[in-house]
Structure formats: C-alpha cells, structure tokens
Scaffold this motif. Structure first.
Motif, short mmCIF file in Angstrom:
data_model
loop_
_atom_site.label_atom_id
_atom_site.label_comp_id
_atom_site.label_asym_id
_atom_site.label_seq_id
_atom_site.Cartn_x
_atom_site.Cartn_y
_atom_site.Cartn_z
N ALA A 1 15.94 -8.75 -11.77
CA ALA A 1 16.36 -9.99 -11.30
C ALA A 1 16.20 -10.22 -9.80
CB ALA A 1 17.38 -10.67 -12.01
N SER A 2 15.38 -9.77 -8.98
CA SER A 2 15.23 -9.68 -7.56
C SER A 2 13.89 -10.20 -6.95
CB SER A 2 15.31 -8.31 -7.16
OG SER A 2 16.50 -7.52 -7.45
N SER A 3 14.08 -10.77 -5.70
CA SER A 3 13.09 -11.43 -5.20
C SER A 3 12.83 -11.11 -3.81
CB SER A 3 12.97 -13.06 -5.57
OG SER A 3 11.69 -13.45 -4.61
N ILE A 4 11.96 -10.43 -3.17
CA ILE A 4 11.77 -10.39 -1.92
C ILE A 4 10.34 -10.86 -1.22
CG2 ILE A 4 13.09 -8.08 -2.00
CD1 ILE A 4 10.30 -6.51 -1.61
N THR A 5 10.53 -11.14 0.15
CA THR A 5 9.16 -11.33 0.93
C THR A 5 9.00 -10.16 1.85
OG1 THR A 5 10.26 -12.82 2.23
CG2 THR A 5 9.32 -13.72 0.34
N LEU A 6 7.66 -9.87 2.04
CA LEU A 6 7.43 -9.01 3.19
C LEU A 6 6.86 -9.82 4.26
CD1 LEU A 6 7.31 -6.05 3.99
CD2 LEU A 6 4.98 -5.99 2.94
N ASP A 7 8.03 -10.17 5.24
CA ASP A 7 7.56 -11.06 6.35
C ASP A 7 6.82 -10.15 7.48
OD1 ASP A 7 8.91 -13.08 4.87
OD2 ASP A 7 10.74 -12.31 5.56
N GLU A 8 7.00 -9.11 7.79
CA GLU A 8 6.40 -8.45 8.75
C GLU A 8 6.32 -6.87 8.61
OE1 GLU A 8 7.28 -7.35 13.53
OE2 GLU A 8 8.72 -8.84 12.49
N PHE A 9 5.20 -6.26 8.99
CA PHE A 9 4.97 -4.96 8.80
C PHE A 9 3.83 -4.52 9.92
CE2 PHE A 9 2.70 -1.09 7.59
CZ PHE A 9 4.12 -0.09 7.33
N THR A 10 4.25 -4.03 11.07
CA THR A 10 3.25 -3.55 11.96
C THR A 10 3.47 -2.05 12.64
OG1 THR A 10 4.61 -4.59 13.89
CG2 THR A 10 2.88 -5.97 12.84
N ILE A 11 2.52 -1.53 12.93
CA ILE A 11 2.61 -0.03 13.68
C ILE A 11 2.00 -0.36 14.94
CG2 ILE A 11 2.17 2.24 13.23
CD1 ILE A 11 2.09 1.91 10.19
N GLY B 1 1.76 1.76 18.61
CA GLY B 1 2.04 2.92 19.41
C GLY B 1 2.85 4.19 18.62
N GLY B 2 2.80 4.09 17.45
CA GLY B 2 3.52 4.81 16.42
C GLY B 2 5.06 4.41 16.27
N THR B 3 5.29 3.21 16.58
CA THR B 3 6.58 2.57 16.07
C THR B 3 6.35 1.30 15.17
OG1 THR B 3 7.44 3.14 18.43
CG2 THR B 3 8.48 1.41 17.09
N THR B 4 6.92 1.63 14.02
CA THR B 4 6.83 0.56 13.12
C THR B 4 7.96 -0.50 13.13
OG1 THR B 4 6.01 2.39 11.49
CG2 THR B 4 6.84 0.37 10.50
N SER B 5 7.61 -1.63 12.87
CA SER B 5 8.47 -2.98 12.79
C SER B 5 8.27 -3.67 11.46
CB SER B 5 7.92 -3.85 13.97
OG SER B 5 8.88 -4.98 14.02
N THR B 6 9.25 -3.85 10.61
CA THR B 6 9.29 -4.12 9.39
C THR B 6 10.49 -5.15 9.05
OG1 THR B 6 8.57 -1.89 8.48
CG2 THR B 6 9.44 -3.67 6.99
N ARG B 7 10.05 -6.25 8.52
CA ARG B 7 11.13 -7.17 8.08
C ARG B 7 10.78 -7.78 6.68
NH1 ARG B 7 12.79 -12.87 11.15
NH2 ARG B 7 13.60 -14.12 9.28
N ALA C 1 12.93 3.58 13.23
CA ALA C 1 12.14 2.32 12.96
C ALA C 1 12.91 1.00 13.52
CB ALA C 1 11.50 2.59 11.51
N ASN C 2 12.31 -0.03 13.64
CA ASN C 2 12.61 -1.49 13.67
C ASN C 2 12.55 -2.17 12.11
OD1 ASN C 2 13.66 -4.00 14.19
ND2 ASN C 2 11.85 -4.28 15.54
N TYR C 3 13.64 -1.89 11.49
CA TYR C 3 13.45 -2.15 10.00
C TYR C 3 14.60 -3.24 10.02
CZ TYR C 3 13.65 -2.08 4.95
OH TYR C 3 13.43 -2.21 3.51
N GLN C 4 14.30 -4.38 9.35
CA GLN C 4 15.42 -5.34 9.05
C GLN C 4 15.29 -6.17 7.81
OE1 GLN C 4 15.62 -8.35 12.10
NE2 GLN C 4 15.94 -6.94 13.75
N VAL C 5 16.43 -6.34 7.04
CA VAL C 5 16.40 -7.00 5.74
C VAL C 5 17.23 -8.30 6.17
CG1 VAL C 5 17.43 -7.11 3.34
CG2 VAL C 5 16.52 -4.78 4.24
N HIS C 6 16.60 -9.28 5.74
CA HIS C 6 17.31 -10.76 6.09
C HIS C 6 17.45 -11.36 4.71
CE1 HIS C 6 16.07 -11.61 10.59
NE2 HIS C 6 15.95 -10.34 10.35
N THR C 7 18.82 -11.85 4.55
CA THR C 7 19.08 -12.81 3.27
C THR C 7 19.33 -14.09 3.96
OG1 THR C 7 21.62 -12.31 3.55
CG2 THR C 7 20.31 -10.65 2.38
N PRO C 8 19.38 -15.24 2.98
CA PRO C 8 19.83 -16.62 3.38
C PRO C 8 21.12 -16.81 4.12
CG PRO C 8 19.13 -16.45 1.31
CD PRO C 8 19.38 -14.94 1.45
N ASN C 9 22.04 -15.45 4.39
CA ASN C 9 23.23 -15.82 5.02
C ASN C 9 23.36 -14.43 5.98
OD1 ASN C 9 24.09 -14.04 2.90
ND2 ASN C 9 26.22 -14.62 3.46
#
Length: 273
Positions: A92-102, A104-110, A131-139
């Motif tokens: 019962a889960s739902s996610i959106t993959l809002d960002e994924f870029t690599i 210069g060897g550095t990954t940015s994920t949201r 890595a620049n990795y973030q999980v955003h929820t509504p709050n």
C-alpha cells in the motif's frame, strides 16, 4: 487550371511536412523519458503510472524519471537504480521518482513518498563521495548522510498523545545518518543516527530520536507485518516520540543487546532482501 491545382497541392504538402517536423522538434524532448533503473523483483500488485498510462510492473521492467510506482495491499517491489542504489516499496505504498541524474560521478536523487513505506539503500557516488539522495513526503524531508534507512508516511489517523495531528513521517535508520526535517523548516533538521528512529508530526519539528522499534514509528518491517494502508496501521507507540523508550545502554550498532532490541541492523539484521 490543373497545373495551378497541382502547384497548390505541392505547396500544401510541403507546408504540412514542415509543420509536422516542427511539432516533432518541439514535443520530442518534452516526451522523452530519462531511464533511471529497473525492477529487480516484484510480488503482488505493482503498477507504474507514466504519462497518463498505467503499466504492470515486473522484474526487468525499466523505471524512468517522472514515473509513479504504486503497490497494492500485498504488493512489494525492489527497484535498482543505475547507480546501484535500491528502493524497496512496502505494501500500500506510492512513490514518485522526481529526479535522478549522474554528473561527474556524483548522483543526485529525489524520491517523493506519497503514502506507505520506502526502504532506501543508497550507494555512494564514484570516488566514495556521498550521494545527494532525498526522500520528500507531504510534510517532511529526509536527506541522506548514510546508506540504509526506512521512510514511512501515514495520514488520516491520530496517534496517541499527538493532540489532533493526523499526518506523520517516520524515519528508521539502520546504517549511517539521516537528516530529518519538517517541510515547513527544511533547514532546521535533526540528525538521526544508526539504530534510532524519529517522527515528524504534521508541521512540527522532529521528535527526539529513540531506539529502533521503541517509539512506535512505522518501518518496512512493521508495514509488512501489519500493513500501513489507509489508517496508518503499524504504529505501536502509546505516547509521542521517544517518551517511555529507554535509552540504549551502549552504542546501538555495536551492542548485541541493543541490536536485538532494535530488530537487528548490522550485517545480518534489517538489510536488503
């Protein structure tokens, strides 16, 4: 007269071809999807919502930036991103993959967690850079300083002691450190270390961190055991935050007794499946 008609038809055809080419040039990049990874395992009902279409997920199916992945009441999925980070979705889960870029060897994920539970196993960038990795929820926002943690978001239920609040983001950290902050004050977060969990209730600041499995925070394991659909089932606490949770007598990652109390989070504990 026939020659004029033929000339007019030729001109009209050329104009239509030019318009079609312009449409392709303009719309092509907007419709393009950026590949981010693929499903490594799927069980139960799991769907991908992409550009207005719904696709059934299966092992080996690709995941793109902009996709929304939804699991059913008994659904479970593991996604391996192109940097070898893993996203494990509970029921019962739902996610959106809002960002994924690599770059210069550095990954940015949201990742946006809309509902349910997500376990993140974050791979370091090449060269060992974090890595620049973030999980955003509504709050809330959970920003990685470490490698393995659960994020859960539940709403439409009031937990004991929270005075009418009905939205909660829980973070449980198994390795490394995660900075947890209210979306209302993203720069005023609290670092949650390995072996601890904390909660952001509504728009308030994070609660004081308590040992794993001792504050009632929802995790992937409690979701798999009891589900988190609808009313946020899986919360087992009787009071806010770490109230009533005894402080560990030794560092939670090293101490065997603390590891048992926290459900196991070392090499053989709450790891990836």
């Amino acid at each position: 007269m026939r020659r004029n008609r033929n000339h007019y038809s030729a001109v009209l055809s050329a104009e239509l071809l030019l318009i079609s080419a312009l449409v392709l040039v303009v719309s092509g990049p907007a419709l393009a999807q950026t590949a981010a990874g693929s499903f490594s395992s799927v069980s139960g009902q799991v769907q991908i919502q992409r550009t207005g279409a719904t696709i059934g997920a299966a092992s080996g199916v690709g995941v793109d930036v902009g996709d929304r992945i939804v699991t059913g009441a008994s659904g479970h999925a593991v996604i391996v991103l192109n940097d070898q980070s893993r996203l494990e979705l509970g029921p019962a889960s739902s996610i959106t993959l809002d960002e994924f870029t690599i770059t210069g060897g550095t990954t940015s994920t949201r990742v946006g967690l809309v509902s349910g539970v997500l376990r993140s196993l974050v791979n370091a960038s090449s060269g060992g850079a974090p890595a620049n990795y973030q999980v955003h929820t509504p709050n809330a926002v959970a920003a990685v300083r470490g490698t393995r943690f659960d994020t859960a978001y539940t709403e439409n239920t009031i937990r004991p002691g929270y005075k009418g609040c009905d939205r909660y983001t829980d973070v449980s950290v198994y390795q490394g450190t995660v900075n947890l902050a209210s979306l209302a004050a993203p720069n005023a977060g609290q670092n949650i270390g390995a072996g601890y969990e904390a909660t952001v209730p509504c728009n308030q600041s994070p609660t004081t961190a308590g040992p794993l499995s001792m504050t009632g925070a929802v995790s992937l394991d409690s979701a798999n055991a009891g589900g988190t659909g609808g009313g946020g089932v899986g919360f087992t606490g009787t009071s806010p935050g770490s109230s009533g949770a005894p402080a560990p007598a030794c560092p939670p990652v090293v101490c065997f007794a603390c590891t048992i109390a926290g459900g196991g989070h070392g090499g053989g504990g709450l790891g990836a499946r």
